[in-house]
Design a protein around this motif. Structure first.
Motif, PDB file in Angstrom:
ATOM      1  N   LEU A  39     -71.195  -8.795  10.033  1.00 36.53           N
ATOM      2  CA  LEU A  39     -70.988  -7.375   9.324  1.00 36.53           C
ATOM      3  C   LEU A  39     -69.804  -6.681  10.059  1.00 36.53           C
ATOM      4  O   LEU A  39     -69.636  -6.839  11.323  1.00 36.53           O
ATOM      5  CB  LEU A  39     -72.198  -6.483   9.422  1.00 36.53           C
ATOM      6  CG  LEU A  39     -72.113  -5.036   8.779  1.00 36.53           C
ATOM      7  CD1 LEU A  39     -73.389  -4.493   8.163  1.00 36.53           C
ATOM      8  CD2 LEU A  39     -71.412  -4.137   9.835  1.00 36.53           C
ATOM      9  N   ASN A  87     -59.926  -1.150   3.699  1.00 37.15           N
ATOM     10  CA  ASN A  87     -60.973  -1.741   3.241  1.00 37.15           C
ATOM     11  C   ASN A  87     -60.575  -2.911   2.154  1.00 37.15           C
ATOM     12  O   ASN A  87     -61.065  -4.283   2.411  1.00 37.15           O
ATOM     13  CB  ASN A  87     -62.038  -1.192   2.554  1.00 37.15           C
ATOM     14  CG  ASN A  87     -63.460  -1.761   2.552  1.00 37.15           C
ATOM     15  OD1 ASN A  87     -63.654  -2.529   1.672  1.00 37.15           O
ATOM     16  ND2 ASN A  87     -64.166  -1.476   3.540  1.00 37.15           N
ATOM     17  N   ILE A 102     -67.993  -8.408   0.856  1.00 39.21           N
ATOM     18  CA  ILE A 102     -68.254  -7.161  -0.131  1.00 39.21           C
ATOM     19  C   ILE A 102     -67.909  -5.753   0.699  1.00 39.21           C
ATOM     20  O   ILE A 102     -68.126  -5.467   1.801  1.00 39.21           O
ATOM     21  CB  ILE A 102     -69.805  -7.149  -0.608  1.00 39.21           C
ATOM     22  CG1 ILE A 102     -69.988  -5.884  -1.432  1.00 39.21           C
ATOM     23  CG2 ILE A 102     -70.616  -6.917   0.644  1.00 39.21           C
ATOM     24  CD1 ILE A 102     -69.675  -6.249  -2.919  1.00 39.21           C
ATOM     25  N   LEU A 104     -68.178  -1.867   1.499  1.00 41.57           N
ATOM     26  CA  LEU A 104     -69.219  -0.968   1.223  1.00 41.57           C
ATOM     27  C   LEU A 104     -68.716   0.244   2.094  1.00 41.57           C
ATOM     28  O   LEU A 104     -67.976   0.188   2.822  1.00 41.57           O
ATOM     29  CB  LEU A 104     -70.645  -1.338   1.712  1.00 41.57           C
ATOM     30  CG  LEU A 104     -71.165  -2.571   0.978  1.00 41.57           C
ATOM     31  CD1 LEU A 104     -72.519  -2.959   1.660  1.00 41.57           C
ATOM     32  CD2 LEU A 104     -71.633  -2.206  -0.318  1.00 41.57           C
ATOM     33  N   LEU A 133     -77.926  -4.235   2.973  1.00 40.25           N
ATOM     34  CA  LEU A 133     -77.169  -4.952   3.956  1.00 40.25           C
ATOM     35  C   LEU A 133     -78.115  -6.526   4.015  1.00 40.25           C
ATOM     36  O   LEU A 133     -77.217  -7.401   4.164  1.00 40.25           O
ATOM     37  CB  LEU A 133     -77.250  -4.434   5.532  1.00 40.25           C
ATOM     38  CG  LEU A 133     -76.262  -3.129   5.390  1.00 40.25           C
ATOM     39  CD1 LEU A 133     -76.515  -2.597   7.024  1.00 40.25           C
ATOM     40  CD2 LEU A 133     -74.858  -3.372   5.152  1.00 40.25           C
ATOM     41  N   PHE A 136     -77.418  -8.921   1.169  1.00 40.87           N
ATOM     42  CA  PHE A 136     -75.810  -9.847   1.333  1.00 40.87           C
ATOM     43  C   PHE A 136     -75.919 -10.547   2.500  1.00 40.87           C
ATOM     44  O   PHE A 136     -75.386 -11.612   2.439  1.00 40.87           O
ATOM     45  CB  PHE A 136     -74.768  -8.449   1.478  1.00 40.87           C
ATOM     46  CG  PHE A 136     -74.464  -7.884   0.204  1.00 40.87           C
ATOM     47  CD1 PHE A 136     -73.883  -8.485  -0.829  1.00 40.87           C
ATOM     48  CD2 PHE A 136     -74.620  -6.466   0.080  1.00 40.87           C
ATOM     49  CE1 PHE A 136     -73.739  -7.707  -2.213  1.00 40.87           C
ATOM     50  CE2 PHE A 136     -74.405  -5.906  -1.080  1.00 40.87           C
ATOM     51  CZ  PHE A 136     -73.984  -6.395  -1.973  1.00 40.87           C
ATOM     52  N   PRO A 143     -70.515  -7.960   4.739  1.00 41.50           N
ATOM     53  CA  PRO A 143     -70.272  -6.619   4.526  1.00 41.50           C
ATOM     54  C   PRO A 143     -69.098  -6.135   5.182  1.00 41.50           C
ATOM     55  O   PRO A 143     -69.384  -6.091   6.367  1.00 41.50           O
ATOM     56  CB  PRO A 143     -71.535  -5.966   4.555  1.00 41.50           C
ATOM     57  CG  PRO A 143     -72.716  -6.771   4.712  1.00 41.50           C
ATOM     58  CD  PRO A 143     -71.913  -8.141   5.160  1.00 41.50           C
ATOM     59  N   ILE A 145     -67.739  -2.556   6.123  1.00 43.34           N
ATOM     60  CA  ILE A 145     -67.814  -1.054   5.833  1.00 43.34           C
ATOM     61  C   ILE A 145     -66.690  -0.142   6.329  1.00 43.34           C
ATOM     62  O   ILE A 145     -66.367  -0.451   7.403  1.00 43.34           O
ATOM     63  CB  ILE A 145     -69.240  -0.841   6.945  1.00 43.34           C
ATOM     64  CG1 ILE A 145     -70.311  -2.132   6.580  1.00 43.34           C
ATOM     65  CG2 ILE A 145     -69.750   0.636   6.723  1.00 43.34           C
ATOM     66  CD1 ILE A 145     -70.955  -1.909   5.397  1.00 43.34           C
TER      67      ILE A 145
END
Length: 259
Positions: A39, A87, A102, A104, A133, A136, A143, A145
């Motif tokens: 992450l 992002n 992805i 988020l 979370l 994924f 992810p 973030i």
């Protein structure tokens, strides 16, 4: 859930083509060969402040949970838009390196619930749900973030990305690596401190050796280390060999231990 790695990505990262190439090259190797659940939390507040004349919706008071809400909501939109741009760039580069990702926010699916304290300008932070979370991560999607979102009271909010990375590390009970534009926590003479605990960190903060943005990095790292019983690393994203070593559990950078 110790097989999960949270990477906090800060500093002037997107201003360096070399850093971008090195980071995503190592990330792809870590993702493909080690089958690691990863992450990423990105920062960008200080760049947004520089661009938007040092305006912000929130100001930090003392430690990681005390934020005040100011009344110029337009400033939130400026910083939030900037985070959205960061992002999107990170998503783009990950796709170029064939890494599934992805984008988020820290409050999506109420993973972190943030509520304004009654009668105050401060906020409470509650770790709530890992479901989004885990969905994924279990599918080997990373992810990315953004440290902004909406509180339970429907207030728009920006948080320090070091705090968000700490909260998500606690939520997932994972390991944490903080990547920035310096080699680690420095001793005031430009040299990297190899290891820090709570006592030494408090002393160096009082003496002014640890200052400015490094304070919240160290304090957030200590909180994550205390909760997960894992060592937290603070080091640089710039050098390819450094990244390879830190991703594979070498001792490079500053190791943060609570005790």
């Amino acid at each position: 859930m110790n097989d999960i790695l949270v990477l906090k990505l800060g500093g002037m990262f997107l201003h360096s083509d070399t850093a971008i190439h090195n980071f995503f090259t190592c990330l792809k190797d870590l993702y493909k060969r080690k089958n690691k659940k990863i992450l990423i939390v990105h920062g960008g507040e200080f760049l947004a402040k520089k661009i938007f004349y040092n305006t912000t919706v929130l100001k930090e008071n003392d430690f990681f949970a005390n934020y005040s809400y100011e009344n110029n909501i337009n400033n939130y939109h400026k910083v939030s838009i900037f985070h959205g741009i960061i992002n999107s760039f990170l998503l783009k580069y990950a796709n170029l390196y064939d890494i599934p990702v992805i984008g988020l926010r820290c409050t999506d699916e109420n993973m972190i619930v943030i509520k304004k304290k009654v009668g105050t300008n401060d906020f409470d932070f509650h770790l709530n749900s890992r479901k989004l979370l885990e969905y994924f991560l279990d599918r080997q999607v990373i992810p990315i973030i953004s440290p902004c979102g909406i509180t339970q009271d429907n207030l728009l909010i920006n948080l320090d990305s070091d705090i968000v990375s700490m909260l998500l590390t606690k939520l997932l009970y994972s390991k944490l690596i903080v990547l920035t534009d310096v080699s680690g926590v420095l001793n005031g003479k430009g040299r990297e401190i190899k290891q820090l605990n709570l006592y030494d960190s408090d002393r160096l903060i009082r003496e002014g050796v640890i200052n400015q943005g490094m304070i919240v990095k160290v304090q957030s790292a200590l909180e994550a280390a205390k909760y997960t019983k894992n060592v937290v690393k603070i080091t640089s994203w710039l050098n390819l060999s450094t990244l390879k070593q830190i991703f594979y559990n070498d001792t490079i950078g500053t190791s943060i231990l609570y005790e």
